[in-house]
Design a protein around this motif. Structure first.
Motif, short mmCIF file in Angstrom:
data_model
loop_
_atom_site.label_atom_id
_atom_site.label_comp_id
_atom_site.label_asym_id
_atom_site.label_seq_id
_atom_site.Cartn_x
_atom_site.Cartn_y
_atom_site.Cartn_z
N SER A 100 -8.29 109.43 -17.47
CA SER A 100 -7.00 109.99 -17.05
C SER A 100 -6.08 110.30 -18.21
CB SER A 100 -6.28 109.03 -16.11
OG SER A 100 -7.17 108.48 -15.20
N TYR A 101 -6.31 109.62 -19.35
CA TYR A 101 -5.48 109.91 -20.51
C TYR A 101 -5.78 111.30 -21.07
CZ TYR A 101 -3.63 105.17 -21.05
OH TYR A 101 -2.98 103.99 -20.87
N ILE A 102 -7.02 111.76 -20.89
CA ILE A 102 -7.42 113.02 -21.56
C ILE A 102 -6.45 114.16 -21.27
CG2 ILE A 102 -9.24 114.74 -21.86
CD1 ILE A 102 -11.28 112.58 -21.30
N PRO A 103 -6.17 114.48 -19.99
CA PRO A 103 -5.24 115.60 -19.78
C PRO A 103 -3.83 115.30 -20.26
CG PRO A 103 -6.37 115.01 -17.74
CD PRO A 103 -6.65 113.94 -18.72
N MET A 104 -3.48 114.01 -20.37
CA MET A 104 -2.12 113.67 -20.79
C MET A 104 -1.96 113.83 -22.29
SD MET A 104 -1.47 110.37 -18.39
CE MET A 104 0.30 110.26 -18.24
N VAL A 105 -3.00 113.52 -23.06
CA VAL A 105 -2.86 113.62 -24.52
C VAL A 105 -3.38 114.94 -25.07
CG1 VAL A 105 -2.99 111.14 -24.84
CG2 VAL A 105 -5.05 112.48 -25.04
N ASN A 106 -4.09 115.68 -24.24
CA ASN A 106 -4.59 116.97 -24.68
C ASN A 106 -3.43 117.96 -24.74
OD1 ASN A 106 -6.88 118.19 -25.49
ND2 ASN A 106 -7.79 118.35 -23.46
N PRO A 107 -3.30 118.72 -25.82
CA PRO A 107 -2.22 119.72 -25.82
C PRO A 107 -2.41 120.70 -24.66
CG PRO A 107 -3.25 119.56 -27.98
CD PRO A 107 -4.08 118.74 -27.06
N LEU B 208 4.16 110.58 -31.98
CA LEU B 208 3.02 111.27 -31.39
C LEU B 208 3.45 112.28 -30.34
CD1 LEU B 208 0.11 110.60 -32.11
CD2 LEU B 208 -0.08 109.71 -29.81
N MET B 209 4.44 111.85 -29.52
CA MET B 209 4.86 112.72 -28.43
C MET B 209 5.66 113.92 -28.92
SD MET B 209 5.74 109.91 -25.54
CE MET B 209 6.26 110.98 -24.23
N VAL B 210 6.15 113.87 -30.16
CA VAL B 210 6.82 115.03 -30.73
C VAL B 210 5.82 115.88 -31.53
CG1 VAL B 210 8.54 115.81 -32.39
CG2 VAL B 210 9.08 113.96 -30.82
N PHE B 211 5.01 115.18 -32.34
CA PHE B 211 4.10 115.90 -33.23
C PHE B 211 3.08 116.73 -32.45
CE2 PHE B 211 0.30 116.13 -35.95
CZ PHE B 211 0.86 116.76 -37.04
N MET B 212 2.58 116.15 -31.36
CA MET B 212 1.51 116.83 -30.62
C MET B 212 1.96 118.15 -30.01
SD MET B 212 -0.95 114.90 -28.08
CE MET B 212 0.11 115.26 -26.71
N PRO B 213 3.04 118.19 -29.23
CA PRO B 213 3.46 119.49 -28.73
C PRO B 213 3.94 120.42 -29.84
CG PRO B 213 5.05 117.81 -28.09
CD PRO B 213 3.87 117.09 -28.69
N ALA B 214 4.47 119.84 -30.93
CA ALA B 214 4.97 120.70 -32.02
C ALA B 214 3.82 121.43 -32.69
CB ALA B 214 5.76 119.86 -33.03
N ILE B 215 2.72 120.72 -32.93
CA ILE B 215 1.63 121.36 -33.66
C ILE B 215 0.88 122.37 -32.78
CG2 ILE B 215 -0.18 119.64 -33.24
CD1 ILE B 215 -0.33 120.36 -36.59
N SER B 216 0.99 122.21 -31.47
CA SER B 216 0.21 123.10 -30.61
C SER B 216 1.06 124.18 -29.94
CB SER B 216 -0.51 122.28 -29.54
OG SER B 216 0.42 121.65 -28.71
N THR B 217 2.37 124.21 -30.22
CA THR B 217 3.22 125.17 -29.52
C THR B 217 2.93 126.61 -29.94
OG1 THR B 217 5.46 125.76 -28.90
CG2 THR B 217 5.12 125.14 -31.18
N MET B 256 -7.82 121.39 -34.08
CA MET B 256 -6.52 120.84 -33.73
C MET B 256 -6.68 119.51 -32.97
SD MET B 256 -3.47 122.94 -31.95
CE MET B 256 -3.95 122.67 -30.27
N MET B 257 -7.64 119.47 -32.04
CA MET B 257 -7.85 118.25 -31.28
C MET B 257 -8.30 117.10 -32.18
SD MET B 257 -9.59 119.50 -27.79
CE MET B 257 -9.89 117.87 -27.16
N VAL B 258 -9.17 117.42 -33.14
CA VAL B 258 -9.62 116.37 -34.06
C VAL B 258 -8.44 115.81 -34.84
CG1 VAL B 258 -10.97 115.93 -36.15
CG2 VAL B 258 -11.99 117.18 -34.24
N MET B 259 -7.54 116.71 -35.30
CA MET B 259 -6.37 116.23 -36.03
C MET B 259 -5.50 115.32 -35.17
SD MET B 259 -5.15 119.37 -38.48
CE MET B 259 -4.27 120.09 -37.15
N ILE B 260 -5.35 115.71 -33.89
CA ILE B 260 -4.51 114.90 -33.00
C ILE B 260 -5.15 113.55 -32.75
CG2 ILE B 260 -3.70 114.73 -30.62
CD1 ILE B 260 -3.13 117.75 -30.81
N VAL B 261 -6.47 113.55 -32.52
CA VAL B 261 -7.16 112.28 -32.25
C VAL B 261 -7.04 111.35 -33.46
CG1 VAL B 261 -9.42 111.22 -31.88
CG2 VAL B 261 -8.71 113.18 -30.51
N ILE B 262 -7.19 111.93 -34.68
CA ILE B 262 -7.09 111.10 -35.88
C ILE B 262 -5.69 110.49 -36.00
CG2 ILE B 262 -7.02 111.16 -38.42
CD1 ILE B 262 -9.32 113.19 -38.28
#
Lengths: 262, 280
Positions: A100-107, B208-217, B256-262
């Motif tokens: 369930s986290y996947i869609p939440m943390v996925n951009p 995290l909650m700022v960086f993630m939408p910022a990098i993907s906007t 991009m996803m790999v960067m976010i996961v790291i």
């Protein structure tokens, strides 16, 4: 004392930053000029013209229909799976919560393009259906995480008590469990509804020609200037949300004071 | 076997079908070749990833990282004191102050960003005010600059920094602060040695909650950067909607996803070491 005023002033500045654009939007909805920017006098005409603008009204209906259907379906699926997750062994629970986290943390953009690729490989026609499927997908996890804490707070004995007293499992669920977890379900469904209402990115990739939500409509307008009719509509929506929040807040404080009296 | 497990079946199927499978398709796309119509040819290749390492795309990556880092830092610098002030207000006021932070999120994100276009443009509100006050002699170019993009990110994502920090700050055990004071710490060293370390999980989650939408906007850079400021998100959107090179777009998404996961792994590790509670 100085510190107190300083922190008040700081808070004021931050709120000013947050609300200035919104006030401007509302102000422009009363501005008698086609292209915002300069004040040309007060008018209500955008509000009256709004309701006769077919394409804006159509995108409003699309937005509402998608949000209503997606939030209802995701609330049902989310609640049912929260109940299942709550009763699982820790290992399975961990697997499902991570899922369930996947869609939440996925951009959002990745959710959007992955669903677009998926639908196009299946030759699915993009439009209403794909839009709703996409919205349900990103909504379900939020419902699960709104309902799960309520289930964890629940006393496990009350369900057993209901069953011992002769209720069928279904009756026990509807008469005992459901009322207890209702606040979580309401929160989850409201969250899902607003997420749907506001979504642009996922909708942008998963909708087809001819079907546009308000956000998509606004995006297509940004380049040549947004019609003040949109400002009028969003002012109305902002007021509606504000009213809803105030009602919820008032109900909350009322409930709290009642609880304190007991 | 618990009978209730069956209730999870619809969701598990849904998640596999609409979350896992689509992500695998993106992964697949990123390693396959493209025919002249944009379709997929099943033959394994690294070309899409190699393409990303051309200077023009590395520039986009660099710009994205820089702008999202700046806006994350700005959100932290503005948001931490704000969260602290809220957590220090009376209990009654706190919920109102938090509600005021959530409320803007309920108005359309595109419209809020568009409002900044109206504020920042050459004949916009801000230039008019500055001209009127005599601070500047001629209108400044504010819209379509990196600064405008950073500001748009800060504006849109600031609540995501304030809310998690506030929620951690408001749960700090007051007796710890009293203990620090009893042991002779002044309010500054109490903050540095007790409050700030304890708030780290909230900070990590805010970052995290700022960086993630910022990098993907792609919307903020599109509206406020006006095509000059191409970020990773714009690049992906471009490959999927205009250039129709889904293979390359998929490769950028995977990077991009790999960067976010790291960064998520890094922050989770650090926040749990310091504070104990999980990131989410």
């Amino acid at each position: 004392m100085v510190k107190k005023y300083l922190s008040r002033f700081y808070a004021f500045l931050v709120y000013l930053f947050l609300y200035m654009p919104i006030f401007l939007l509302i102000l422009f909805s009363f501005n008698d000029s086609r292209y915002g920017g300069r004040w040309q006098g007060f008018t209500f005409k955008w509000y009256t013209e709004l309701f006769s603008d077919g394409s804006i009204m159509e995108s409003l209906y699309t937005t509402i229909i998608v949000a209503v259907v997606a939030s209802i379906v995701s609330t049902i699926i989310g609640t049912v799976s929260a109940i299942a997750i709550n009763n699982m062994t820790p290992k399975k629970k961990a697997i499902l919560t991570n899922l369930s986290y996947i869609p939440m943390v996925n951009p959002d953009i990745v959710i959007g393009i992955s669903l677009l690729s998926f639908f196009s490989i299946l030759n699915f026609k993009l439009g209403y259906v794909t839009l709703i499927l996409a919205h349900i997908t990103f909504n379900i996890p939020y419902v699960i995480f709104a309902v799960l804490p309520k289930l964890q707070q629940l006393n496990p004995n009350i369900e057993e008590a209901a069953l011992d007293l002769g209720a069928t499992p279904l009756q026990a669920f509807f008469k005992v469990i459901l009322p207890e977890i209702m606040p979580g379900i309401v929160t989850g469904s409201l969250l899902a509804f607003t997420l749907s209402l506001d979504d642009f990115i996922v909708s942008f990739f998963t909708t087809g020609s001819g079907v546009s939500t308000l956000s998509i409509k606004v995006y297509s307008m940004t380049k040549r200037g947004i019609s003040p009719k949109i400002n009028a509509l969003s002012s109305l929506m902002f007021i509606a949300v504000l009213a809803l929040m105030l009602i919820l807040q008032l109900r909350d404080t009322k409930n709290n004071s009642q609880n304190n009296n007991v | 076997m618990n009978k209730k497990n069956i209730l999870a079946v619809p969701y598990v199927l849904w998640a596999i079908l609409f979350t896992i499978v689509p992500l695998f398709i993106v992964l697949l796309y990123s390693f396959t070749k493209r025919d002249s119509f944009g379709g997929m040819i099943f033959s394994f290749t690294f070309d899409n990833y190699k393409m990303f390492f051309e200077p023009i795309y590395l520039n986009v990556l660099w710009r994205s990282l820089r702008l999202s880092l700046y806006s994350t830092i700005a959100c932290f610098v503005i948001g931490y004191p704000m969260a602290y002030i809220i957590s220090k207000s009376d209990i009654k006021k706190q919920s109102l102050m938090i509600m005021l932070f959530v409320l803007p999120l309920w108005t359309n994100f595109l419209l809020r960003t568009y409002a900044w276009m109206v504020v920042l443009r050459e004949q916009g509100a801000l230039n008019e005010i500055l001209l009127f006050l005599g601070i500047i002699d001629e209108p400044l170019q504010m819209l379509y600059t990196n600064g405008a993009v950073i500001m748009g990110m800060v504006y849109n994502f600031l609540p995501f920094m304030v809310l998690p920090i506030y929620s951690v700050l408001s749960k700090i055990d007051k007796s710890l602060l009293e203990a620090a004071q009893d042991l002779g710490a002044n309010s500054f060293s109490t903050f540095i040695k007790v409050i700030f370390p304890l708030s780290f999980p909230g900070v990590a989650s805010g970052i995290l909650m700022v960086f993630m939408p910022a990098i993907s906007t792609f919307v903020i850079s599109d509206l406020l950067g006006g095509g000059q400021t191409i970020l990773l998100g714009n690049l992906i959107q471009n490959q999927f909607m205009m250039a129709r090179n889904w293979q390359f777009g998929s490769a950028i998404s995977m990077i991009m996803m790999v960067m976010i996961v790291i960064s998520m792994g890094y922050l989770t590790k650090h926040s749990s070491k310091e504070g104990g509670t999980g990131l989410w």
